[in-house]
Design a protein around this motif. Structure first.
Motif: not given
Length: 151
Positions: A124-139
Motif C-alpha cells: 500500500i503506497p502510504y506516501d502517495l495516499i498522503k499526497e492524495l489526501c492533501q490535494k483537496m479541501s472540503p470547500e
C-alpha cells in the motif's frame, strides 16, 4: 466483507488480524493528511471521511440526511479498498494519481471509478495516499461535487 460497527475503532477491532495493521495505517495516513473540515465516521459500513452538515447543510444528494462523503476505507474479502470521490469527479486528479502510482508500487494499479484496491497489504503506497489526501479541501470538494456530481 461487511462489518457492522458504530465507530472506526470498532470497525478495525472486528477485522481479521491480517488486515488490522494495514487498515489502521491507512486510516492514520488519511486522518493525518486531510485538510481541516472533514470528519471521520462510519459511512456506508466503512470508515468514512465526510463533509459534515455544518459545512454543507444540503448533505449527500442521494440521501440529504447523510453528510457529503469524500473518502472511505474498507476491508473487502480479497483486498483493502480506498474509495476517493475526488478522483472520480476530477480527471486531472485521476490522471495525476495514475501517473504517480508506478513510482510507489511495482504492481499494476487495480482501480475502478473511485475505488483503489490493494491486494497486497505490504504494497500500500502510504506516501502517495498522503499526497492524495492533501490535494483537496472540503470547500474544493463541495465546489467540484456541485459542478460534476450533483444533478
Amino acid at each position: 466483507m461487511t462489518i457492522d460497527a458504530k465507530t472506526p475503532d470498532e470497525y478495525i477491532s472486528k477485522l481479521p488480524e491480517e488486515r488490522k495493521a494495514a487498515v489502521s495505517k491507512l486510516r492514520e495516513t488519511v486522518r493525518n493528511n486531510l485538510p481541516k473540515g472533514f470528519e471521520e465516521c462510519i459511512s456506508y459500513k466503512m470508515i468514512g471521511y465526510v463533509v459534515p452538515h455544518s459545512l454543507y447543510p444540503g448533505g449527500y444528494h442521494c440521501d440529504p440526511k447523510l453528510p457529503l462523503p469524500f473518502i472511505n476505507i474498507a476491508a473487502q474479502k480479497h483486498f483493502v479498498a480506498l474509495y476517493h470521490s475526488g478522483i472520480y469527479a476530477d480527471k486531472a486528479l485521476l490522471d495525476w494519481f495514475v501517473e504517480e502510482y508506478p513510482k510507489y508500487v511495482k504492481t499494476k494499479l487495480d482501480m475502478g471509478k473511485s475505488c483503489i484496491r490493494f491486494k497486497k497489504m505490504d504494497a500500500i503506497p502510504y506516501d502517495l495516499i498522503k499526497e492524495l489526501c492533501q490535494k483537496m479541501s472540503p470547500e474544493a470538494w463541495i465546489q467540484l461535487y456541485e459542478k460534476n456530481v450533483k444533478r
